[in-house]
Design a protein around this motif. Structure first.
Motif, PDB file in Angstrom:
ATOM      1  N   ILE A 235      -9.875  -5.044  10.954  1.00 33.25           N
ATOM      2  CA  ILE A 235      -8.485  -4.892  11.389  1.00 33.25           C
ATOM      3  C   ILE A 235      -8.043  -3.443  11.228  1.00 33.25           C
ATOM      4  O   ILE A 235      -8.495  -2.724  10.333  1.00 33.25           O
ATOM      5  N   SER A 236      -7.171  -3.052  12.141  1.00 36.82           N
ATOM      6  CA  SER A 236      -6.551  -1.722  12.106  1.00 36.82           C
ATOM      7  C   SER A 236      -5.046  -1.914  11.963  1.00 36.82           C
ATOM      8  O   SER A 236      -4.450  -2.710  12.702  1.00 36.82           O
ATOM      9  N   LEU A 237      -4.452  -1.205  11.035  1.00 37.63           N
ATOM     10  CA  LEU A 237      -3.014  -1.309  10.786  1.00 37.63           C
ATOM     11  C   LEU A 237      -2.345  -0.010  11.204  1.00 37.63           C
ATOM     12  O   LEU A 237      -2.654   1.053  10.670  1.00 37.63           O
TER      13      LEU A 237
ATOM     14  N   GLN B  12      -8.672  -0.279   8.379  1.00 36.81           N
ATOM     15  CA  GLN B  12      -8.429   1.038   8.974  1.00 36.81           C
ATOM     16  C   GLN B  12      -6.919   1.233   9.056  1.00 36.81           C
ATOM     17  O   GLN B  12      -6.189   0.335   9.479  1.00 36.81           O
ATOM     18  N   VAL B  13      -6.437   2.403   8.634  1.00 40.70           N
ATOM     19  CA  VAL B  13      -5.008   2.703   8.628  1.00 40.70           C
ATOM     20  C   VAL B  13      -4.775   3.921   9.509  1.00 40.70           C
ATOM     21  O   VAL B  13      -5.479   4.939   9.378  1.00 40.70           O
ATOM     22  N   GLY B  14      -3.809   3.795  10.395  1.00 36.40           N
ATOM     23  CA  GLY B  14      -3.539   4.907  11.301  1.00 36.40           C
ATOM     24  C   GLY B  14      -2.064   5.135  11.513  1.00 36.40           C
ATOM     25  O   GLY B  14      -1.223   4.320  11.120  1.00 36.40           O
TER      26      GLY B  14
ATOM     27  N   THR C 195       5.541   5.793  -2.584  1.00 34.23           N
ATOM     28  CA  THR C 195       5.280   4.347  -2.506  1.00 34.23           C
ATOM     29  C   THR C 195       4.519   4.006  -1.239  1.00 34.23           C
ATOM     30  O   THR C 195       3.562   3.219  -1.249  1.00 34.23           O
ATOM     31  N   THR C 196       4.943   4.593  -0.119  1.00 34.30           N
ATOM     32  CA  THR C 196       4.256   4.366   1.157  1.00 34.30           C
ATOM     33  C   THR C 196       2.814   4.849   1.078  1.00 34.30           C
ATOM     34  O   THR C 196       1.880   4.157   1.517  1.00 34.30           O
ATOM     35  N   ARG C 197       2.620   6.039   0.542  1.00 32.61           N
ATOM     36  CA  ARG C 197       1.268   6.592   0.459  1.00 32.61           C
ATOM     37  C   ARG C 197       0.372   5.712  -0.405  1.00 32.61           C
ATOM     38  O   ARG C 197      -0.791   5.455  -0.074  1.00 32.61           O
ATOM     39  N   ALA C 198       0.921   5.212  -1.541  1.00 34.09           N
ATOM     40  CA  ALA C 198       0.130   4.365  -2.438  1.00 34.09           C
ATOM     41  C   ALA C 198      -0.258   3.054  -1.756  1.00 34.09           C
ATOM     42  O   ALA C 198      -1.389   2.567  -1.914  1.00 34.09           O
ATOM     43  N   THR C 199       0.662   2.467  -0.998  1.00 31.50           N
ATOM     44  CA  THR C 199       0.360   1.214  -0.290  1.00 31.50           C
ATOM     45  C   THR C 199      -0.707   1.440   0.776  1.00 31.50           C
ATOM     46  O   THR C 199      -1.632   0.626   0.929  1.00 31.50           O
ATOM     47  N   MET C 200      -0.605   2.552   1.501  1.00 37.64           N
ATOM     48  CA  MET C 200      -1.609   2.868   2.515  1.00 37.64           C
ATOM     49  C   MET C 200      -2.985   3.056   1.873  1.00 37.64           C
ATOM     50  O   MET C 200      -4.009   2.597   2.409  1.00 37.64           O
ATOM     51  N   ALA C 201      -3.012   3.702   0.713  1.00 36.41           N
ATOM     52  CA  ALA C 201      -4.283   3.912   0.018  1.00 36.41           C
ATOM     53  C   ALA C 201      -4.889   2.583  -0.422  1.00 36.41           C
ATOM     54  O   ALA C 201      -6.111   2.380  -0.350  1.00 36.41           O
TER      55      ALA C 201
ATOM     56  N   LEU D  51      -4.433  -0.345   1.033  1.00 38.81           N
ATOM     57  CA  LEU D  51      -4.929  -1.030   2.235  1.00 38.81           C
ATOM     58  C   LEU D  51      -6.258  -0.431   2.682  1.00 38.81           C
ATOM     59  O   LEU D  51      -7.197  -1.149   3.058  1.00 38.81           O
ATOM     60  N   GLN D  52      -6.343   0.885   2.647  1.00 35.76           N
ATOM     61  CA  GLN D  52      -7.590   1.548   3.038  1.00 35.76           C
ATOM     62  C   GLN D  52      -8.707   1.206   2.060  1.00 35.76           C
ATOM     63  O   GLN D  52      -9.862   1.008   2.448  1.00 35.76           O
TER      64      GLN D  52
END
Length: 717
Positions: free
Chosen positions: A588-590, A617-619, A603-609, A611-612
């Motif tokens: 999956i790609s988010l 895949q995070v984009g 907080t956003t950066r930590a959540t993205m990390a 998920l990755q």
């Protein structure tokens, strides 16, 4: 009575003798009766009567001694009564005996302790009457009355009084006796050291002072009310907090608890007041209340207090038939300052903004901060509604001036303002909502401007409310729909997967696309359950595709909104969905909108990390339309950049758009990221993207969005 001449008595003489004898007998009986009567009175008296001769021996004692001292009369008679007396009292007894001897007409009275037969001591009030020269008594008559209980009561009362006095004088809290009688109730009769120290004086100086004279004028009614309750009801206890004046002139908050003492008739006599200094406690409570109602950074009223002021202002405006307006302010691109210079700089900007707004507003206006970079201004007493436009312009002019944060940092900002003027029937919440709607309109029109909420925006707000209701119904009634658009690898033409696009059907069956409702879904928070539904449906469809097309490399792409990304436990939600669908996280790609990057910060950066780290895949979607800095972009845990469709449409016609697309693709290559182009509709656009080195693409050129059963994900283009 000598009889006749011959010495014999005649009949008359005998009658005389009989009469005399009768008289003598009656007199004797009368004396004996009276003696018996008085003896009975003495013997049955509760008091003890004794006669002591001049040698100190008891010659007579009444039987009542047995009831008083537990001794029979015969045990006492013949003994000296002094043997039964307490040794320390004998000197006083001897002195009284001598005084009685010297002055027979003056009985002597004193209190003496006598030993009871059981060994206890009884207090007797003893009266000595000198009858030593009386031939019938020849002694000192002692009358003993038991006063033990009276003496004990007096002792107890004295002890209680002393204990009260000690407790009163040495109490750690202030104490006072306050008069409640006379023409001037409230006069201090007595006070202790603690109260005097509390008020910076001494007890002697407080005596006679009326409590009202040292009570704050605004609090004097408390004392009057308490006195009235004491007089008119059976209330005997009152408690209140008032301000008392210190000798220095300052005011102390004290808690007073008054207990009323009534006189024999039941009327208020005086009250005992306990006084505790609660000045610090009140100050702490006021600080807590201030903190609860004010913004901690700027000290301005927060949303709760602002709405309270607004409610009162609406009532005043209706009474006075005047206008009021609410201005909703937002600092344009403030998040860029936080991201570029840090939150310390951002806080300095916010405090300076608050200071400038305070200089601009009148004393009758209310200024508040709702959070972040949002400020509100309540303007009252407007004669004409057009006045508010001039106020908004002055605010924009003042806030546009550069703010020097440090010698090395100066920032400039613009402000967007939404304005609403109150109408009959408006509530605080509706006014704030309308001003917020006008603010969003100002931002949509390019920022750095103000917009007045009018009929057009009102209709738009009604439309948004209707749309919100439709979204809730669609969610509750399971009328959400997922359509899928293929994603193609440009180099080989292989279809690598599809992007899931959220739609919903109205009650009439019409299909509504994301561009028509996504903003409202995000604002209301409905995007969180709707986004979870889309992620779950897309993962289940992916499992079907991988089996149907026999290709485990196929992927599905799902948009993630800022609300979802910042919701508690979002990574856990993704884990749960993947487990239910039995698909791998690597499939999956988010996609996360560029605007979300500046909203959640770390907080956003930590959540993205996270998920990755799970393998997803995070984009970043819509890259190039936001304001993220390259420095921030390099720190983000991402795998791909998605070029916005607005730039793709200009390929082949607009050299500037091609330059931007080329720059984004080269940036992705430099950061080792995959590039994805959105909105590819023509063969020329596809050719240009392939030439520029773009990795993936989607759009009508490769197939429109459709239901999952119509999706073709074979290896051919």
């Amino acid at each position: 009575t000598q009889g006749g001449s011959d010495g014999a008595f005649g009949d008359d003489d005998e009658r005389v003798l009989d009469f005399v004898a009768t008289l003598a007998g009656a007199a004797f009986e009368n004396v004996a009766g009276r003696e018996a009567y008085f003896r009975s009175l003495i013997e049955y008296s509760h008091d003890v009567t004794a006669v002591v001769d001049r040698h100190g021996r008891t010659t007579y004692v009444t039987p009542s001694i047995e009831r008083r001292l537990g001794r029979r009369p015969e045990e006492v008679e013949g003994r000296a009564p002094f043997d039964l007396m307490y040794g320390d009292d004998l000197d006083a007894v001897a002195a009284s005996w001598s005084a009685a001897v010297r002055s027979p007409a003056d009985p002597q009275t004193l209190e003496v302790r006598f030993r009871h037969a059981d060994g206890s001591w009884r207090w007797m009030e003893m009266t000595m009457t000198n009858r030593l020269d009386d031939p019938r008594l020849h002694g000192m008559v002692l009358n003993l009355s038991d006063v033990t209980e009276r003496r004990q009561a007096a002792t107890d009362l004295a002890r209680a009084s002393e204990q009260f006095r000690l407790a009163f004088d040495h109490a750690p809290i202030g104490m006072a006796l306050v008069d409640q009688k006379g023409r001037e109730p409230g006069r201090i009769l007595l006070s202790n050291e603690a109260l005097a120290m509390m008020l910076g004086t001494d007890p002697a100086a407080l005596a006679g002072v009326n409590v009202n004279d040292i009570t704050h004028p605004d609090d004097r009614h408390v004392g009057y009310d308490a006195h009235r309750r004491f007089v008119t009801s059976h209330t005997d206890v009152a408690q209140d907090e008032v301000r008392l004046q210190h000798s220095s002139g300052t005011w102390l908050w004290v808690r007073v608890r008054a207990a009323l003492i009534r006189d024999e008739s039941g009327a208020p006599d005086y009250f005992i007041a306990q006084v505790v200094d609660v000045t610090e406690q009140r100050a702490a409570e006021e600080r807590l209340v201030h903190q609860a109602l004010h913004d901690p950074l700027t000290g301005l009223p927060n949303r709760r207090l602002f709405l309270d002021h607004l409610e009162q202002a609406i009532a005043r405006a209706e009474r006075m038939r005047r206008h009021l307006a609410v201005l909703f302010l937002d600092l344009d691109r403030f998040k860029v300052i936080n991201d570029s210079f840090g939150h310390g700089t951002g806080d300095t900007v916010l405090m300076e903004t608050a200071r400038r707004l305070q200089e601009l507003t009148r004393a009758s206006d209310t200024l508040g901060r709702l959070g972040g970079d949002e400020f509100v201004v309540l303007v009252e007493d407007l004669a004409e509604t057009d006045e508010v436009r001039a106020i908004a312009q002055r605010i924009q002019d003042a806030l546009s001036l550069p703010i020097t944060v440090s010698p090395a940092v100066t920032v400039s900002l613009t402000t967007s303002i939404g304005i609403t003027v109150a109408r009959p029937g408006d509530s605080p919440a509706s006014l704030l909502r309308d001003a917020d709607t006008a603010l969003y309109r100002a931002k949509d029109l390019g920022r750095a401007r103000y917009e007045l909420f009018g009929d057009h925006l009102r209709m738009q707000a009604v439309s948004r409310m209707s749309l919100e209701r439709q979204l809730r119904e669609a969610l509750d009634q399971q009328r959400l729909v997922a359509l899928y658009q293929p994603v193609v690898e440009l180099a080989g033409g292989r279809r690598v997967g599809a992007e899931a696009l959220l739609h919903y059907r109205t009650s009439s069956g019409a299909l509504v696309g994301p561009s028509d409702f996504m903003e409202v879904a995000e604002e209301t928070g409905l995007i969180v359950p709707m986004g979870t539904w889309l992620l779950r449906r897309a993962c289940h469809e992916l499992a079907v595709w991988q089996e149907r097309f026999r290709d485990p490399r196929l992927r599905v792409t799902v948009d993630v909104s800022p609300r979802q990304l910042l919701s508690v436990g979002f990574p856990n939600t993704v884990r749960s969905v993947l487990a239910d669908a039995r698909v791998k996280a690597t499939s999956i790609s988010l996609e996360i909108g560029e605007a979300a990057l500046t909203e959640g910060g770390e907080t956003t950066r930590a959540t993205m990390a996270e998920l990755q780290g799970m393998g997803c895949q995070v984009g970043i979607a819509g890259f190039g339309t936001g304001y993220s800095s390259l420095t921030y972009l390099r720190r983000l845990p991402i795998d791909f950049l998605k070029v916005d469709a607005s730039f793709i449409r200009g390929l082949g016609r607009n050299a500037e758009d091609e330059t931007i697309v080329d720059a984004v693709i080269k940036l992705a290559q430099a950061l080792s990221l995959t590039s994805l182009a959105d909105g590819v509709d023509t063969a020329d656009q596809e050719h240009t993207l392939r030439r520029l080195g773009c990795h993936l693409a989607q759009g009508v050129r490769f197939g429109p969005a459709g239901p999952p059963e119509e999706l073709v994900l074979s290896s051919q283009a």
